[in-house]
Design a protein around this motif. Structure first.
Motif, PDB file in Angstrom:
ATOM      1  N   GLU A 127       4.669  18.084   6.383  1.00 38.98           N
ATOM      2  CA  GLU A 127       3.610  18.133   5.357  1.00 38.98           C
ATOM      3  C   GLU A 127       2.894  16.788   5.312  1.00 38.98           C
ATOM      4  OE1 GLU A 127       3.138  20.868   3.708  1.00 38.98           O
ATOM      5  OE2 GLU A 127       4.988  21.935   4.240  1.00 38.98           O
ATOM      6  N   PHE A 128       1.693  16.784   4.731  1.00 37.31           N
ATOM      7  CA  PHE A 128       1.011  15.494   4.570  1.00 37.31           C
ATOM      8  C   PHE A 128       1.739  14.666   3.505  1.00 37.31           C
ATOM      9  CE2 PHE A 128      -1.041  16.148   0.488  1.00 37.31           C
ATOM     10  CZ  PHE A 128      -1.153  17.531   0.405  1.00 37.31           C
ATOM     11  N   ILE A 129       1.557  13.352   3.576  1.00 37.08           N
ATOM     12  CA  ILE A 129       2.178  12.462   2.588  1.00 37.08           C
ATOM     13  C   ILE A 129       1.084  12.008   1.631  1.00 37.08           C
ATOM     14  CG2 ILE A 129       3.418  10.260   2.258  1.00 37.08           C
ATOM     15  CD1 ILE A 129       4.243  10.491   5.239  1.00 37.08           C
ATOM     16  N   ALA A 130       1.279  12.239   0.327  1.00 42.44           N
ATOM     17  CA  ALA A 130       0.305  11.767  -0.667  1.00 42.44           C
ATOM     18  C   ALA A 130       0.857  10.464  -1.259  1.00 42.44           C
ATOM     19  CB  ALA A 130       0.117  12.818  -1.753  1.00 42.44           C
ATOM     20  N   PHE A 131       0.131   9.365  -1.059  1.00 44.19           N
ATOM     21  CA  PHE A 131       0.599   8.081  -1.607  1.00 44.19           C
ATOM     22  C   PHE A 131       0.389   8.088  -3.123  1.00 44.19           C
ATOM     23  CE2 PHE A 131      -0.892   6.236   2.674  1.00 44.19           C
ATOM     24  CZ  PHE A 131       0.324   6.525   3.259  1.00 44.19           C
ATOM     25  N   ASP A 132       1.333   7.409  -3.832  1.00 49.26           N
ATOM     26  CA  ASP A 132       1.211   7.494  -5.294  1.00 49.26           C
ATOM     27  C   ASP A 132       1.091   6.143  -5.998  1.00 49.26           C
ATOM     28  OD1 ASP A 132       3.709   6.665  -4.832  1.00 49.26           O
ATOM     29  OD2 ASP A 132       4.744   8.389  -5.731  1.00 49.26           O
ATOM     30  N   SER A 133       0.923   5.065  -5.213  1.00 47.71           N
ATOM     31  CA  SER A 133       0.758   3.775  -5.901  1.00 47.71           C
ATOM     32  C   SER A 133      -0.636   3.768  -6.548  1.00 47.71           C
ATOM     33  CB  SER A 133       0.869   2.618  -4.913  1.00 47.71           C
ATOM     34  OG  SER A 133      -0.275   2.602  -4.104  1.00 47.71           O
ATOM     35  N   PRO A 134      -0.802   2.990  -7.646  1.00 46.19           N
ATOM     36  CA  PRO A 134      -2.108   2.989  -8.328  1.00 46.19           C
ATOM     37  C   PRO A 134      -3.264   2.663  -7.378  1.00 46.19           C
ATOM     38  CG  PRO A 134      -0.464   1.816  -9.622  1.00 46.19           C
ATOM     39  CD  PRO A 134       0.190   2.173  -8.323  1.00 46.19           C
ATOM     40  N   SER A 135      -3.073   1.704  -6.445  1.00 48.91           N
ATOM     41  CA  SER A 135      -4.199   1.359  -5.563  1.00 48.91           C
ATOM     42  C   SER A 135      -4.455   2.488  -4.561  1.00 48.91           C
ATOM     43  CB  SER A 135      -3.956   0.028  -4.857  1.00 48.91           C
ATOM     44  OG  SER A 135      -2.830   0.141  -4.029  1.00 48.91           O
ATOM     45  N   SER A 136      -3.400   3.120  -4.051  1.00 47.51           N
ATOM     46  CA  SER A 136      -3.607   4.211  -3.081  1.00 47.51           C
ATOM     47  C   SER A 136      -4.301   5.403  -3.740  1.00 47.51           C
ATOM     48  CB  SER A 136      -2.282   4.683  -2.493  1.00 47.51           C
ATOM     49  OG  SER A 136      -1.666   3.659  -1.778  1.00 47.51           O
ATOM     50  N   LEU A 137      -3.970   5.679  -4.991  1.00 50.75           N
ATOM     51  CA  LEU A 137      -4.609   6.818  -5.673  1.00 50.75           C
ATOM     52  C   LEU A 137      -6.127   6.616  -5.771  1.00 50.75           C
ATOM     53  CD1 LEU A 137      -2.034   7.536  -8.530  1.00 50.75           C
ATOM     54  CD2 LEU A 137      -2.543   9.006  -6.571  1.00 50.75           C
ATOM     55  N   GLU A 138      -6.532   5.333  -5.789  1.00 45.18           N
ATOM     56  CA  GLU A 138      -7.973   5.019  -5.828  1.00 45.18           C
ATOM     57  C   GLU A 138      -8.580   4.957  -4.428  1.00 45.18           C
ATOM     58  OE1 GLU A 138      -9.851   4.855  -8.471  1.00 45.18           O
ATOM     59  OE2 GLU A 138      -8.156   5.135  -9.842  1.00 45.18           O
TER      60      GLU A 138
END
Ligand code: FDP
Length: 336
Positions: A96-107
């Protein structure tokens, strides 16, 4: 080499050509280049340390996973996550794809699809391997985790793509839709330096690259095209040379420089061929088109195919435009 333009410098200069550019894509490319240098170091010393061989696992494609596949995957994913411009990654090595969850990655405004080590069946025998990457602007909302739709965009929507070839020298070749440029790693200074500016692929060539071991599994039109490549043609310069490394990046790279066609056709038991649309065929097709060549599945442009799933496969005919057009004629005619 005194006066050589480094990749970093080139990217910064190019960015200033686009007044509204935020610099995020430039930083993303630089992070990919940094990860490529790390992978290059590991590939180069592969014979010396315990990184050759298999992990004992098979991936979602049912293929054997090599230790260097894992190492390359971790390196690229970590570098993209740390960078903060990218909100998620899809990789050949992850189901599956990886969704990053750090505040900067979410932006982060981009997603990346990557084959971290293409041609990995060649690693143990010291033959060139590569990394292939594709960059898209996300379509999901900024600040939210990325979604599957971000990764299922048509290839024509790519913001950039490229490959790294770990060969007799290591090169990074990329496009952001304004031509193709190639950079060779100078190991003495640890920098990619501009070596192939504004790469263009010759309209025709004398090389065809296909795994002819599968010949009797190919559709008749492909078999007939291969006969054509081997036959004497006064006007075409054939017979052409057969060159097949079995490492897509290396085969396409050679044909990009010298002219030629790379084919991975449908097979009787694998009607969609072997290669993956999202992180192999789309990025390589974007590069080849930007260099003036063509890439189709035999009937339609690769970049126009709507992906339905991440690991979807597609046949591919890619390279010099006149050669791809000719191959397509044979497919249409079938029995010609
Ligand atoms: P590999 O399985 O070694 O990773 O991406 C798949 C790929 O290599 C391409 O790089 C290569 O061109 C092709 O498969 C080789 O497949 P065949 O062995 O079937 O020719």
């Amino acid at each position: 080499m005194i006066g050589a333009q480094t990749l970093d410098e080139f990217i910064i200069r190019r960015q200033t050509d686009f007044p509204y550019a935020t610099g995020e894509l430039s930083r993303l490319l630089r992070n990919i280049a940094l990860a490529a240098k790390i992978v290059n170091r590991e590939v180069n010393k592969a014979g010396l340390v315990d990184v050759l061989g298999t992990t004992g696992y098979t991936n979602v494609q049912g293929e054997e996973v090599k230790k260097l596949d894992i190492l390359a995957n971790k390196t690229f994913v970590a570098s993209l996550e740390l960078g903060g411009q990218c909100c998620g990654v899809a990789s050949e090595e992850n189901d599956e794809f990886i969704a990053f969850d750090s505040p900067s990655s979410l932006e982060g405004r981009y997603i990346v699809a990557i084959d971290p080590l293409d041609g990995s069946s060649n690693i143990d025998v010291n033959v060139s391997v590569g990394t292939i990457f594709s960059i898209y602007r996300r379509i999901s909302s900024l600040g939210e985790p990325c979604t599957a739709q971000d990764f299922l965009q048509k290839g024509s929507e790519q913001a950039g793509s490229g490959y790294v070839i770990y060969g007799s020298s290591t090169m990074l070749v990329y496009t952001t839709g304004h031509g193709v440029n190639g950079f060779t790693l100078d190991p003495s200074i640890g920098e990619f330096c501009l070596s192939h500016s504004d790469l263009t692929i010759p309209k025709t060539g004398k090389t065809y690259s296909v795994n002819t071991g599968n010949f009797y599994n190919f559709p008749e039109g492909v078999q007939n095209y291969i006969h054509y490549c081997k036959s004497f043609g006064k006007d075409t310069g054939s017979p052409y040379s057969a060159r097949y490394i079995g490492s897509m990046v290396a085969d396409i790279h050679r044909n990009l420089i010298t002219g030629g066609i790379y084919i991975y056709p449908p097979l009787e038991d694998y009607p969609q061929g072997k290669l993956r649309l999202v992180y192999e065929c789309n990025p390589m097709s974007f590069i080849v088109e930007q260099a003036g060549g063509m890439a189709t599945d035999g009937y339609r442009r690769i970049l126009d195919i709507e992906p339905e799933e991440l690991h979807q496969r597609t046949p591919i005919f890619v390279g010099s435009s006149e050669m791809v057009t000719k191959a397509e004629e044979f497919l249409k005619d079938g029995k010609k």
